[in-house]
Design an enzyme around this catalytic site. Structure first.
Site, PDB file in Angstrom:
ATOM      1  N   GLU A  89       0.691  -1.234   0.204  1.00  0.00           N
ATOM      2  CA  GLU A  89      -0.009   0.035   0.008  1.00  0.00           C
ATOM      3  C   GLU A  89       0.848   1.412   0.103  1.00  0.00           C
ATOM      4  OE1 GLU A  89      -3.317  -0.058  -0.501  1.00  0.00           O
ATOM      5  OE2 GLU A  89      -2.972  -2.048  -0.479  1.00  0.00           O
ATOM      6  N   HIS A 101       2.109   2.068  -3.420  1.00  0.00           N
ATOM      7  CA  HIS A 101       1.223   2.802  -4.304  1.00  0.00           C
ATOM      8  C   HIS A 101       1.392   4.444  -4.388  1.00  0.00           C
ATOM      9  CE1 HIS A 101      -1.008  -0.374  -6.197  1.00  0.00           C
ATOM     10  NE2 HIS A 101      -1.542  -1.005  -4.988  1.00  0.00           N
ATOM     11  N   GLU A 126      -0.344  -2.505 -10.230  1.00  0.00           N
ATOM     12  CA  GLU A 126      -0.066  -3.631  -8.995  1.00  0.00           C
ATOM     13  C   GLU A 126       1.125  -4.296  -9.222  1.00  0.00           C
ATOM     14  OE1 GLU A 126      -2.646  -4.938  -6.552  1.00  0.00           O
ATOM     15  OE2 GLU A 126      -3.088  -2.787  -7.096  1.00  0.00           O
TER      16      GLU A 126
END
Length: 233
Positions: A107, A110, A164
């Site tokens: 996370e 990102h 991703e």
């Protein structure tokens, strides 16, 4: 790209507050000191690696919150390092520290890779942010800009397959350098697949997991083990 990183970071500050406010009012935010300490210990180590990789992120107002929602398997990181993880992810997966590190490292990646701004741009381009604003009550809509609404919507949107893959690679690296076993990246997704079934976990909907994902992560492990072993020393 309709939103640059600086704008995404500024908008995410208010969006973070707005997103967490219902949980705080319900007494479901950071209400388990032992779990909060556990998550903070893990994320602090990951943040240190993130700042080593991108020194300018030392200026980010990093934050991690634990949301007490045993039915929700999810975690996210907004632009500027605004993070949250749900107790459902920890409990339903019986997640180890190494596996939690893989989730949060992914996370954080990102945010480091500016994917938050990409999803905000998508929300604005598809009028999703405008719809959120229109659905808010007048009281809740106060002080909420279109960019803030986009930041709130962005955490519910799936990333592209390319994003991703990028976050997988960087996330496992951050975790390894922070001293967390890279093998957990594979066991995490194995658990996720086993437990999810037809329950439609939110984490699975925003993190598409094709069959070759575990294989791709597996291929990264030999190189990552070098960083992991170095960190453990």
């Amino acid at each position: 790209m309709l939103v640059n990183e600086n704008s995404a970071i500024q908008a995410s500050k208010q969006a973070y507050t707005n997103t967490l406010e219902p949980f705080e009012k319900a007494g479901k935010l950071d209400n388990n000191p032992a779990q909060v300490k556990r998550i903070k210990t893990i994320t602090d180590k990951l943040i240190q690696q993130a700042m080593s990789l991108r020194p300018n992120t030392r200026d980010w107002q990093w934050s991690t919150k634990l949301i007490d929602d045993p039915q929700t398997v999810n975690a996210w990181c907004m632009a500027g390092g605004k993070m949250a993880i749900y107790t459902g992810l920890i409990q339903k997966l019986s997640a180890t520290d190494d596996e939690i590190a893989q989730v949060m490292g992914h996370e954080i990646s990102h945010a480091l890779l500016n994917h938050s701004a990409e999803r905000m741009s998508l929300a604005m381009a598809n009028n999703l942010a405008l719809e959120l604003l229109q659905n808010m009550t007048q009281a809740n809509a106060q002080h909420v800009s279109l960019a803030t609404a986009a930041a709130q919507v962005a955490i519910t949107l799936p990333n592209s397959r390319g994003s991703e893959t990028e976050a997988d690679k960087l996330g496992i690296l951050l975790a390894a350098k922070a001293g967390y076993n890279p093998n957990a990246a594979v066991s995490l997704w194995q658990k996720m697949a086993q437990v999810s079934g037809n329950q439609g976990f939110e984490f699975m909907s925003t993190h598409p997991s094709p069959e070759n994902r575990q294989q791709a992560l597996q291929k990264l492990i030999p190189e990552m083990m070098k960083h992991y072993q170095s960190a453990k020393k």
